[in-house]
Structure formats: structure tokens, C-alpha cells
Design an enzyme around this catalytic site. Structure first.
Site, PDB file in Angstrom:
ATOM      1  N   THR A  42       1.039  -1.153   0.183  1.00 46.03           N
ATOM      2  CA  THR A  42       0.140  -0.404   0.379  1.00 46.03           C
ATOM      3  C   THR A  42       1.044   0.906   0.608  1.00 46.03           C
ATOM      4  O   THR A  42       0.626   2.330  -0.703  1.00 46.03           O
ATOM      5  CB  THR A  42      -0.637  -0.403   1.230  1.00 46.03           C
ATOM      6  OG1 THR A  42      -2.310  -0.924   0.832  1.00 46.03           O
ATOM      7  CG2 THR A  42      -1.807   1.035   1.348  1.00 46.03           C
ATOM      8  N   TYR A  55      -7.667   0.894  -5.077  1.00 47.36           N
ATOM      9  CA  TYR A  55      -6.765   1.244  -5.046  1.00 47.36           C
ATOM     10  C   TYR A  55      -6.335  -0.365  -5.527  1.00 47.36           C
ATOM     11  O   TYR A  55      -6.254  -1.182  -5.381  1.00 47.36           O
ATOM     12  CB  TYR A  55      -5.677   2.321  -4.441  1.00 47.36           C
ATOM     13  CG  TYR A  55      -5.231   1.276  -2.828  1.00 47.36           C
ATOM     14  CD1 TYR A  55      -3.749   0.524  -2.491  1.00 47.36           C
ATOM     15  CD2 TYR A  55      -6.205   1.105  -1.627  1.00 47.36           C
ATOM     16  CE1 TYR A  55      -3.874  -0.004  -1.634  1.00 47.36           C
ATOM     17  CE2 TYR A  55      -5.765   0.046  -0.740  1.00 47.36           C
ATOM     18  CZ  TYR A  55      -4.468  -0.286  -0.547  1.00 47.36           C
ATOM     19  OH  TYR A  55      -4.315  -1.664  -0.082  1.00 47.36           O
ATOM     20  N   SER A  88       1.442  -7.267  -0.287  1.00 52.55           N
ATOM     21  CA  SER A  88       1.764  -7.461   0.522  1.00 52.55           C
ATOM     22  C   SER A  88       0.955  -9.560   0.401  1.00 52.55           C
ATOM     23  O   SER A  88       1.744 -10.505   1.054  1.00 52.55           O
ATOM     24  CB  SER A  88       2.354  -7.512   1.901  1.00 52.55           C
ATOM     25  OG  SER A  88       0.612  -7.659   2.557  1.00 52.55           O
ATOM     26  N   THR A 121       1.288  -4.342   4.261  1.00 53.30           N
ATOM     27  CA  THR A 121       0.975  -4.874   5.637  1.00 53.30           C
ATOM     28  C   THR A 121       0.397  -6.550   5.771  1.00 53.30           C
ATOM     29  O   THR A 121       0.522  -6.111   7.259  1.00 53.30           O
ATOM     30  CB  THR A 121       0.035  -3.444   6.351  1.00 53.30           C
ATOM     31  OG1 THR A 121      -1.425  -3.517   5.649  1.00 53.30           O
ATOM     32  CG2 THR A 121       0.431  -2.001   6.242  1.00 53.30           C
ATOM     33  N   ASP A 122      -0.007  -6.824   4.808  1.00 53.68           N
ATOM     34  CA  ASP A 122      -0.899  -7.702   5.091  1.00 53.68           C
ATOM     35  C   ASP A 122      -0.071  -8.770   5.656  1.00 53.68           C
ATOM     36  O   ASP A 122      -0.395  -9.627   6.776  1.00 53.68           O
ATOM     37  CB  ASP A 122      -1.815  -7.896   4.111  1.00 53.68           C
ATOM     38  CG  ASP A 122      -3.697  -7.447   3.728  1.00 53.68           C
ATOM     39  OD1 ASP A 122      -3.345  -6.383   3.931  1.00 53.68           O
ATOM     40  OD2 ASP A 122      -3.770  -7.332   2.416  1.00 53.68           O
ATOM     41  N   LYS A 194      -1.066  -7.261  12.761  1.00 55.76           N
ATOM     42  CA  LYS A 194      -1.641  -6.517  12.335  1.00 55.76           C
ATOM     43  C   LYS A 194      -3.104  -6.859  12.552  1.00 55.76           C
ATOM     44  O   LYS A 194      -3.123  -7.531  12.997  1.00 55.76           O
ATOM     45  CB  LYS A 194      -1.697  -6.607  10.844  1.00 55.76           C
ATOM     46  CG  LYS A 194      -2.619  -5.640  10.854  1.00 55.76           C
ATOM     47  CD  LYS A 194      -2.715  -5.962   8.435  1.00 55.76           C
ATOM     48  CE  LYS A 194      -3.801  -4.642   7.993  1.00 55.76           C
ATOM     49  NZ  LYS A 194      -3.537  -4.613   6.263  1.00 55.76           N
ATOM     50  N   GLU A 313      -4.144 -29.784  29.115  1.00 57.59           N
ATOM     51  CA  GLU A 313      -5.429 -30.601  28.929  1.00 57.59           C
ATOM     52  C   GLU A 313      -4.661 -31.241  27.747  1.00 57.59           C
ATOM     53  O   GLU A 313      -5.095 -32.461  27.549  1.00 57.59           O
ATOM     54  CB  GLU A 313      -6.333 -29.527  28.254  1.00 57.59           C
ATOM     55  CG  GLU A 313      -6.817 -28.634  29.069  1.00 57.59           C
ATOM     56  CD  GLU A 313      -8.275 -28.219  28.736  1.00 57.59           C
ATOM     57  OE1 GLU A 313      -9.127 -28.251  28.775  1.00 57.59           O
ATOM     58  OE2 GLU A 313      -8.083 -27.200  28.322  1.00 57.59           O
TER      59      GLU A 313
END
Length: 356
Positions: A42, A55, A88, A121-122, A194, A313
Site C-alpha cells: 500500500t 487502489y 503483500s 501491511t497484510d 496487524k 489439557e
């Protein structure tokens, strides 16, 4: 006499003009050297409207990014390289290996004092952690991105990029490990994630918070991760990494996803379990079958914070599983991919997860 004075005046003027650029060049040479490796995202995105959300990521080349922030040149000597030009969501192992090898080469050849990686950023947190595990230098490596494209009103990319260069150029950034720098905060690669789909304050460390802050041209650190071992994974010469799949846990989950992974021939499965990495009986049986077939099984958690613990557990030792400690599923996948290049032994894998 008047002619002599005029000649002397001209000579003095020429001398001053020639001396000024030399002084400027000397000052430039004293600035830290920072190489910016661009991958797209981005921060390099562009849209048709400054107020609409739509975009395309990765459209703006590195030279345009650098020209948009001339203030960087007051902080460091800047060079740019285009490593990839993708969103990304399309980040892949091939680009990870290319990035890691290039950064190691930069530091081995003393080409720079710090590196900045522009990134979407992903999946920025996964790339950051991969570099944390494979970059062998103590010099700064800083990942940066943006939540708004370069054409948006009040876009955040230019400020973030300037801040990232400040972090990479700061002598305080040496030996803190790979970090991300966005929204005036610095996070350790191991812990950052994120947390919000569209908000600019999306990057957080849910367990520990930021390790540093950026404000008014200054970088201040407050913490340092102890999970940055000197022994890094060597990926030089590797063309691919073991295939690892993440299986998500939920109420009344079917074992079909685990069974499909087994049939696919994966080398590892990260289970994003409920609560403390828990699973229902059918999924547990499928995971146990995977472990018996030589597939590394790592229990992580979908909760987003906290640790997945041994001897709770689940009897991990008996089942042949390992736990991710406090790594989220996507970070656990990155570490398992690299760990499997060294060993498939359950105990050795667990030691790696507790060390890294």
C-alpha cells in the site's frame, strides 16, 4: 592597484564557491548509509481518487517513493532497490529468500549501516519475523508500510518512510533485532501483528507493546527482546522451504482440513486452536495421525495473545506435538518452516520454539 584588488576579489569569490560543495559533500559522507529495499504494498499503492478506498498496491516504483520524501536525505545517505512490486497478500517464500540473502550481502560487503524494507501491511509481520530469524547482522533492519495509498488524502506512507529511515540510521537501533516502524511506534518483529483491517494504528504487540517510539526526529527505545538468538538460520542457497499449512480450530470442527494436508504431503501443520491451543476429538485424532506419519504438528492459538503451554489439557509428548509458546499461528508457521530445514525431532523442535 585597483585591478589587482578586483582580481583578488574574483579569486576569493571563486574559492568560496568551490569550497561550499566540498563542505556539503563532507557533511553528506558523515551521514549513515541506508539502503531501501522496495517490495510494493500500500505504501507504493495508487488509486484514482484521493478520498475513495479503492487502489492498486505496488504501482509506485522505488525512485518515486524516494523523491516524495526529500527530507530523508538530511538523515542518511539513501539508495533504493526494487526487490519486488506486489501487494503483500502475494508475498511468497521466493521473495523472502531474495530479501534475506540481499540484506545479508549488504551487511557482509559493508554497503550500508542500515536497511529499510517497504512492504504491504497484510503479511509484514511474517516477513519481519522471517528476516529476524535469517539476517545475521546486528545492524538495523526496519520494515515499514502504510495503511493509505500514496494518492490518498492524509496518506501515512511518507511520514512512516521518513521515520523508518530515522530508525535505521539511529545508532541506538543496533542489536535490537529486526523491527517494524509505523505510526510513530517501533515493534520487535517477533511480537508485532496487524490487529485492525483498515485503521492506521493497526500494528500492535498484544503481549508486550512497542519497544520504542519515534517523535520529532528522535528514536527512543524502552525494551529489548530476549528472543533474538545469535544463531540464525542459514538460507543461503535454498530455493524453497518445507510446506507448512495452518488449520483453524472452531466449534464442531471437521478433521477434513487436517486430512487434506496429510494427503497433500505437507511437512508440517500449525493448528490454530481454541483457547490454549485445544481441539475437539475428531481433529485431535487427525493431528495425531499426522504426527505418526512424520508430519511436524505445532499447536498455536487463535486467541491472538498469550502462550500455548505444555502439560495442560493436551499430552503433547505422547501425541508427538510441539507448542508455539506465544507465537501466533502465522509466526509459528514461519519458525516451523525454518526449523524443519535443520531437524524433525520433536524435542529439538520444541527447544527451538522455546528459544526463538
Amino acid at each position: 592597484m585597483k585591478k589587482i584588488i578586483n582580481v583578488l576579489f574574483v579569486v576569493l569569490l571563486v574559492f568560496q564557491v568551490q569550497a561550499q560543495p566540498k563542505k556539503h559533500n563532507q557533511a553528506t559522507k558523515e551521514l549513515p548509509r541506508v539502503i531501501i529495499l522496495a517490495t510494493g504494498g500500500t505504501i507504493a499503492g495508487a488509486g484514482e481518487s484521493s478520498t475513495k478506498a479503492a487502489y492498486t498496491a505496488g504501482k509506485v516504483p522505488i525512485d518515486d517513493l524516494l523523491n516524495a520524501v526529500p527530507e530523508m536525505h538530511n538523515v542518511a545517505q539513501i539508495k533504493g532497490e526494487q526487490i519486488a512490486q506486489i501487494g503483500s497478500q502475494d508475498m511468497n517464500v521466493e521473495t523472502w529468500l531474495k530479501l534475506s540473502n540481499r540484506i545479508n550481502e549488504i551487511f557482509e560487503k559493508n554497503e550500508a549501516d542500515g536497511v529499510v524494507v517497504t512492504h504491504g501491511t497484510d503479511t509484514q509481520e511474517e516477513t519481519a519475523y522471517f528476516l529476524e530469524l535469517t539476517v545475521k547482522s546486528a545492524k538495523p533492519v526496519v520494515l515499514v508500510g502504510a495503511m493509505r495509498p500514496s494518492t490518498a488524502m492524509s496518506q501515512d506512507g511518507n511520514r512512516n518512510l521518513l521515520d523508518a529511515v530515522m530508525v535505521a540510521a539511529s545508532p541506538n537501533s543496533k542489536d535490537v533485532g529486526v523491527v517494524t516502524a509505523m505510526n510513530e511506534e517501533v515493534y520487535a518483529a517477533r511480537d508485532v501483528t496487524k490487529t485492525v483491517t483498515t485503521n492506521m494504528a493497526t500494528f500492535k504487540s498484544r503481549n508486550f507493546g512497542p519497544i520504542g517510539l519515534i517523535y520529532d526526529g528522535k528514536v527512543s527505545y524502552y525494551y529489548k527482546t530476549l528472543r533474538s538468538p545469535e544463531q540464525k538460520f542459514d538460507v543461503k542457497g535454498l530455493k524453497k522451504l518445507p510446506q507448512i499449512e495452518i488449520v483453524y480450530g472452531y466449534a464442531d470442527a471437521s478433521p477434513k482440513a487436517v486430512n487434506a494436508a496429510i494427503e497433500e504431503g505437507v511437512k508440517g501443520i500449525v493448528y490454530a486452536g481454541m483457547g490454549n491451543g485445544n481441539f475437539n476429538a475428531p481433529v485431535g485424532e487427525a493431528l495425531e495421525r499426522a504426527a505418526k506419519n512424520g508430519i511436524a504438528v505445532c499447536r498455536s492459538a487463535r486467541a491472538g495473545a498469550g502462550r500455548v503451554t505444555l502439560f495442560n489439557e493436551v499430552d503433547d509428548q505422547a501425541l508427538g506435538f510441539v507448542v508455539a509458546d506465544d507465537l501466533n499461528p502465522q509466526k509459528a508457521r514461519v519458525l516451523l518452516m525454518l526449523a524443519l530445514t535443520k531437524t524433525n525431532n520433536q524435542k529439538e523442535l520444541q527447544d527451538i520454539f522455546f528459544a526463538y
